[in-house]
Design an enzyme around this catalytic site. Sequence first.
Site, PDB file in Angstrom:
ATOM      1  N   ASP A 250       0.822  -1.211   0.000  1.00 29.07           N
ATOM      2  CA  ASP A 250       0.000   0.000   0.000  1.00 29.07           C
ATOM      3  C   ASP A 250       0.859   1.266   0.000  1.00 29.07           C
ATOM      4  OD1 ASP A 250      -2.698   1.250   0.581  1.00 29.07           O
ATOM      5  OD2 ASP A 250      -1.547   2.027   2.273  1.00 29.07           O
ATOM      6  N   GLU A 312       1.607  -0.481  -5.059  1.00 27.78           N
ATOM      7  CA  GLU A 312       0.642   0.574  -5.419  1.00 27.78           C
ATOM      8  C   GLU A 312       1.477   1.797  -5.787  1.00 27.78           C
ATOM      9  OE1 GLU A 312      -3.139   3.148  -3.764  1.00 27.78           O
ATOM     10  OE2 GLU A 312      -1.439   2.735  -2.471  1.00 27.78           O
TER      11      GLU A 312
HETATM   12  C1  NOJ Z   1      -4.036   3.485  -0.594  1.00 28.13           C
HETATM   13  C2  NOJ Z   1      -5.243   2.632  -0.371  1.00 28.13           C
HETATM   14  O1  NOJ Z   1      -5.588   1.992  -1.564  1.00 28.13           O
HETATM   15  C3  NOJ Z   1      -6.314   3.550   0.158  1.00 28.13           C
HETATM   16  O2  NOJ Z   1      -7.573   2.926   0.184  1.00 28.13           O
HETATM   17  C4  NOJ Z   1      -5.910   4.018   1.525  1.00 28.13           C
HETATM   18  O3  NOJ Z   1      -6.855   4.952   1.995  1.00 28.13           O
HETATM   19  C5  NOJ Z   1      -4.528   4.691   1.477  1.00 28.13           C
HETATM   20  N1  NOJ Z   1      -3.581   3.979   0.694  1.00 28.13           N
HETATM   21  C6  NOJ Z   1      -3.964   4.807   2.870  1.00 28.13           C
HETATM   22  O4  NOJ Z   1      -3.610   3.536   3.349  1.00 28.13           O
END
Ligand code: NOJ
Length: 594
Positions: A250, A312
């Site tokens: 993430d 991500e």
């Molecule tokens: C990216 C995640 O996909 C999202 O849903 C989240 O709010 C943020 N990172 C913080 O963890």
Amino acid sequence: MCRYTEWLSRIGRTIPFFLLTLSLITPPAVQSQTKHNGQKPRSQASESDPWWKHAVIYEIYPRSFQDSNGEGIGDLNGIVQRLDYLQWLGIDAIWISPIYPSPQVDFGYDISDYENVDPQYGSLADFDRLVTAAKQRGIRVIMDMVMNHTSDKHPWFIESASSRTNSKRGWYIWHDGKPGGVPPNNPPNNWTSNFGHSAWQYDKTTGQYYYHRFYIQQPDLNWRNSAVEKAVFGTVRFWLDRGVAGFRLDAIPTLFEDPKLTDASELPGINAYGDRNQSSTLYENLPEVHGVMRRLRSMVDKYSGQRVLIGETYLPNVQELDKWYGGAKHDELNLPMDLQVGFINKLDATLFRQRISDAETKINGNQPLFVFDNHDNVRSWNRYGDGVNDEAIARILATILLTTRSTAMMYYGEELGMTTTQPTRKEDVKDPVGITGWPQDKGRDGERTPMQWDDTKNAGFSTAQTTWLPVAADYVTKNVKTERDNPESLLNWHRKLIAMRRTNPTLREGETIMLDTTNPSVLSYVRKGGTGHPSILVVMNFTGNTEIVSFDGQKDLIPGKASTLLASGISLAHQTSLNGIALPAYAVWIASLE
Ligand code: NOJ
């Protein structure tokens, strides 16, 4: 440089909905090939290829997939109940967004215990059963790993916040306020959080501020402290030992910040939360993160079973993306997400051609990962659709996702054409960012509505009186059951593409060569066949007009004639000539070249 709020590419609007019925043609050859697709072994992968290189990875937002105990919230046992569907669809792995114990401020992205399962989703035993049941169906399980921050209820943070001298004080980013100011109005610098307002929260007990890139309840870990790396890597091992196939990391470019905490330079404009826009270069994508990625990769590679590291990675360009693979050294992530392609957000053939080619040629032979949808963004149906030809456009996106050489990542419901259904009243919003940003940014509830399984109560998602988010109104016609029964549905379009991609060696391995490269309206490419395997031609009309294309000038790439593998629109079903092909509006034609 992108900020989270920019890349969310949110479009606050009412979505017109027209379901366009297309006549879709599936020639008998493809029908027989796809009949058993859920069960086909991945036998044609070359021996040395890791499984994820040809995979379709399906993101499950667990709250919204299937509720097994009538609470209105999805859970792990619910996922188990739906594994047969996923096998039928032909997917190779599921990525489950966070299921760890959490106060659920950010619906699991605020973790309070990395080594357990939140009771609302089940237990560790349920998780183990899910991994086993998925394995029996040839499906792997990928976890979401949040390394940038914890919940403020995590014991690490509770300790860290307890006193300035606590042994875990240095695990988070604590700092005095700016000299001359008065707390809580003198944060250490001007950085704003991705979810609005200052990225610093004043803590009265110890008289200092802590840093949070996301919500106040998500304090950032201090990755300059080696104890943090040791502890987080320990939690990664915990899940690897339990048999997970890998992780989606993430917000991974946000791990490090400028140690001097220099003020960010301001950019023109005000964001949805009323903050002045600013450059994120001092707190996103800092080079130090690559050292952590290399060490993580080296640890994960010691495990058997080709575990995968997915990132991500919202990045500004393909050169930055390449660094996340470790470039020519291939020693960082296996699959940092290429969001340059899926988030073009307009049907622009020139841009798609350019970005797909970049992924083919500018990442040192690494494996691209394309994605059009996830739980943070307005669904592709709405981002690309024009309100009239949405379904035909969705077929184009699916074709790009599943016929290019990239690994494919899907989001639950994308295969049905699920739409983003925004809350209409602020008091109904569940995602806190939608409250801060209302009405410009209504948050992410709209793309997290329950999966639409059938036309019964709550779309078959739950037996509860009310579900955690309302089911979208279109579930009556747009659901798995209805679409499964219709061979020409968008769902079956996805299934056929997945089956072709799995079984056809050219679609698995073949180089992608762009054709007709100055055409602004039609995107065409060949996947080049190897010995004994015909090349495959993919042609997509990106416009609402009939377009005529000819490929017979390119004898080296396109010998002889074509036979249709899959097409939207009757007129292309029996197209064999490669000259003067009339493509109806938004048509897709996939043909084998003999
Ligand atoms: C990216 C995640 O996909 C999202 O849903 C989240 O709010 C943020 N990172 C913080 O963890």
